[in-house]
Design a protein around this motif. Sequence first.
Motif, PDB file in Angstrom:
ATOM      1  N   ILE A  77     -32.230  -3.117-122.027  1.00  0.00           N
ATOM      2  CA  ILE A  77     -31.023  -3.935-122.219  1.00  0.00           C
ATOM      3  C   ILE A  77     -31.057  -5.174-121.341  1.00  0.00           C
ATOM      4  N   VAL A  78     -31.333  -4.985-120.052  1.00  0.00           N
ATOM      5  CA  VAL A  78     -31.294  -6.120-119.137  1.00  0.00           C
ATOM      6  C   VAL A  78     -32.393  -7.132-119.464  1.00  0.00           C
ATOM      7  N   GLY A  79     -33.523  -6.651-120.012  1.00  0.00           N
ATOM      8  CA  GLY A  79     -34.578  -7.576-120.414  1.00  0.00           C
ATOM      9  C   GLY A  79     -34.125  -8.477-121.553  1.00  0.00           C
ATOM     10  N   GLU A  80     -33.436  -7.878-122.525  1.00  0.00           N
ATOM     11  CA  GLU A  80     -32.871  -8.676-123.629  1.00  0.00           C
ATOM     12  C   GLU A  80     -31.850  -9.675-123.101  1.00  0.00           C
ATOM     13  N   GLN A  81     -31.061  -9.248-122.117  1.00  0.00           N
ATOM     14  CA  GLN A  81     -30.033 -10.126-121.562  1.00  0.00           C
ATOM     15  C   GLN A  81     -30.670 -11.306-120.833  1.00  0.00           C
ATOM     16  N   GLU A  82     -31.709 -11.063-120.064  1.00  0.00           N
ATOM     17  CA  GLU A  82     -32.353 -12.146-119.329  1.00  0.00           C
ATOM     18  C   GLU A  82     -33.066 -13.121-120.267  1.00  0.00           C
ATOM     19  N   ARG A  83     -33.583 -12.589-121.375  1.00  0.00           N
ATOM     20  CA  ARG A  83     -34.268 -13.476-122.338  1.00  0.00           C
ATOM     21  C   ARG A  83     -33.288 -14.217-123.233  1.00  0.00           C
ATOM     22  N   GLY A  84     -32.008 -13.849-123.173  1.00  0.00           N
ATOM     23  CA  GLY A  84     -30.995 -14.512-123.977  1.00  0.00           C
ATOM     24  C   GLY A  84     -30.921 -14.018-125.400  1.00  0.00           C
ATOM     25  N   THR A  85     -31.588 -12.908-125.704  1.00  0.00           N
ATOM     26  CA  THR A  85     -31.593 -12.383-127.077  1.00  0.00           C
ATOM     27  C   THR A  85     -30.536 -11.300-127.287  1.00  0.00           C
ATOM     28  N   LEU A  86     -29.919 -10.811-126.222  1.00  0.00           N
ATOM     29  CA  LEU A  86     -28.934  -9.740-126.376  1.00  0.00           C
ATOM     30  C   LEU A  86     -27.687 -10.252-127.104  1.00  0.00           C
ATOM     31  N   MET A  87     -27.232 -11.439-126.729  1.00  0.00           N
ATOM     32  CA  MET A  87     -26.052 -12.004-127.388  1.00  0.00           C
ATOM     33  C   MET A  87     -26.331 -12.258-128.866  1.00  0.00           C
ATOM     34  N   ALA A 161     -30.018   2.890-116.594  1.00  0.00           N
ATOM     35  CA  ALA A 161     -30.221   1.956-115.479  1.00  0.00           C
ATOM     36  C   ALA A 161     -30.263   0.522-115.974  1.00  0.00           C
ATOM     37  N   SER A 162     -30.898   0.291-117.119  1.00  0.00           N
ATOM     38  CA  SER A 162     -30.999  -1.053-117.676  1.00  0.00           C
ATOM     39  C   SER A 162     -29.654  -1.588-118.130  1.00  0.00           C
ATOM     40  N   THR A 163     -28.735  -0.683-118.450  1.00  0.00           N
ATOM     41  CA  THR A 163     -27.428  -1.097-118.955  1.00  0.00           C
ATOM     42  C   THR A 163     -26.475  -1.501-117.844  1.00  0.00           C
ATOM     43  N   VAL A 164     -26.557  -0.850-116.698  1.00  0.00           N
ATOM     44  CA  VAL A 164     -25.549  -1.049-115.655  1.00  0.00           C
ATOM     45  C   VAL A 164     -25.896  -2.179-114.692  1.00  0.00           C
ATOM     46  N   VAL A 165     -27.092  -2.788-114.810  1.00  0.00           N
ATOM     47  CA  VAL A 165     -27.480  -3.865-113.899  1.00  0.00           C
ATOM     48  C   VAL A 165     -27.617  -5.169-114.671  1.00  0.00           C
ATOM     49  N   ARG A 166     -27.813  -6.259-113.935  1.00  0.00           N
ATOM     50  CA  ARG A 166     -27.912  -7.582-114.558  1.00  0.00           C
ATOM     51  C   ARG A 166     -29.252  -8.256-114.295  1.00  0.00           C
ATOM     52  N   GLU A 167     -30.156  -7.617-113.568  1.00  0.00           N
ATOM     53  CA  GLU A 167     -31.462  -8.205-113.290  1.00  0.00           C
ATOM     54  C   GLU A 167     -32.546  -7.159-113.514  1.00  0.00           C
ATOM     55  N   ARG A 168     -33.678  -7.604-114.069  1.00  0.00           N
ATOM     56  CA  ARG A 168     -34.784  -6.691-114.338  1.00  0.00           C
ATOM     57  C   ARG A 168     -35.331  -6.094-113.051  1.00  0.00           C
ATOM     58  N   ALA A 169     -35.358  -6.894-111.985  1.00  0.00           N
ATOM     59  CA  ALA A 169     -35.891  -6.398-110.718  1.00  0.00           C
ATOM     60  C   ALA A 169     -35.062  -5.221-110.207  1.00  0.00           C
ATOM     61  N   THR A 170     -33.751  -5.318-110.359  1.00  0.00           N
ATOM     62  CA  THR A 170     -32.879  -4.221-109.935  1.00  0.00           C
ATOM     63  C   THR A 170     -33.118  -2.985-110.784  1.00  0.00           C
ATOM     64  N   ALA A 171     -33.252  -3.177-112.092  1.00  0.00           N
ATOM     65  CA  ALA A 171     -33.522  -2.045-112.988  1.00  0.00           C
ATOM     66  C   ALA A 171     -34.859  -1.397-112.651  1.00  0.00           C
ATOM     67  N   ALA A 172     -35.866  -2.211-112.329  1.00  0.00           N
ATOM     68  CA  ALA A 172     -37.174  -1.663-111.957  1.00  0.00           C
ATOM     69  C   ALA A 172     -37.072  -0.837-110.679  1.00  0.00           C
ATOM     70  N   GLY A 173     -36.311  -1.339-109.708  1.00  0.00           N
ATOM     71  CA  GLY A 173     -36.130  -0.590-108.467  1.00  0.00           C
ATOM     72  C   GLY A 173     -35.431   0.733-108.687  1.00  0.00           C
ATOM     73  N   ILE A 174     -34.415   0.734-109.550  1.00  0.00           N
ATOM     74  CA  ILE A 174     -33.702   1.975-109.861  1.00  0.00           C
ATOM     75  C   ILE A 174     -34.637   2.947-110.581  1.00  0.00           C
ATOM     76  N   ALA A 175     -35.476   2.433-111.482  1.00  0.00           N
ATOM     77  CA  ALA A 175     -36.412   3.291-112.204  1.00  0.00           C
ATOM     78  C   ALA A 175     -37.389   3.960-111.250  1.00  0.00           C
ATOM     79  N   VAL A 176     -37.903   3.206-110.300  1.00  0.00           N
ATOM     80  CA  VAL A 176     -38.799   3.797-109.298  1.00  0.00           C
ATOM     81  C   VAL A 176     -38.065   4.861-108.483  1.00  0.00           C
ATOM     82  N   GLY A 177     -36.816   4.567-108.124  1.00  0.00           N
ATOM     83  CA  GLY A 177     -36.030   5.538-107.369  1.00  0.00           C
ATOM     84  C   GLY A 177     -35.778   6.811-108.159  1.00  0.00           C
ATOM     85  N   ILE A 178     -35.500   6.679-109.463  1.00  0.00           N
ATOM     86  CA  ILE A 178     -35.296   7.859-110.312  1.00  0.00           C
ATOM     87  C   ILE A 178     -36.552   8.717-110.342  1.00  0.00           C
ATOM     88  N   TRP A 179     -37.704   8.074-110.508  1.00  0.00           N
ATOM     89  CA  TRP A 179     -38.962   8.826-110.552  1.00  0.00           C
ATOM     90  C   TRP A 179     -39.232   9.538-109.228  1.00  0.00           C
TER      91      TRP A 179
END
Length: 274
Positions: A77-87, A161-179
Amino acid sequence: MNVLMLAAQEVRAGLRNRWVVATTLLLAALALSLVLLGSAPTGIVKADPLAVVVVSLASLTIFLVPLIALLLSFDAIVGEQERGTLMLLLSYPVARWQVIVGKALGQACILGFATLLGYGVAAGALALKVDIGTPAWAAFAAMVLTSAMLGAAFISMGVLASTVVRERATAAGIAVGIWLLFVLLYDTALLGILVADQGRHVTQGALNAVLLLNPADVYRIFNMTASDSVSTYAGLAGPGNAAPLPPAVLFAVLAAWVVAPLVLAVVAFKRKSV
């Protein structure tokens, strides 16, 4: 229909990005290695070679499949948002829940196909070498199915994780933490608690409940205890023993781990401004 179209789009994106090919080759190579190396001594000890491979593959899956799942889904989700394709995507007649479910379904199909093909090639290579009993094949089929479900559970968490954040870097950090939490730290902490407790306060029921809070543990226990042909060779595969839990309960809990994060992601996405 919208869900299936979005899922198909995710699969096409995975093909373009070589995710499908790379994941399948990785799982097949590791599974073949375990088949060729791990089944060598079984002829001496008269063990069922496929049952031994199931134990080895289940242990490998716990570490590898969640990581691949999170790499697939952390920017859904956040990747689509950063690329401007989510809207642009939401401007079409598609509900927000369909976006979440469609993306998760497509990514789960990618990982499920890679798991089935990769592990299936290894099992086929083993079947050409030795005779394999029916119980071992049933255990292998259950392992492949639950491996896909374990991947789907972590895909759901990655999408959340991708839904609740606004930056890919944050989502990546959360993903690593989940693992790290579910694959490495959870069992280590639980084992430390059990050693310190020495059976004084932690009852079997409490231990079962705690183990069910980790999808990796649910997967491990299911595959180590559901089949007699596998449990014979499983040994001590992790902290605690949840053998009293029937396989149907473990399967249902693993399915709940697939659905629950996805429901939370849908709720969060409905409240998300884009």
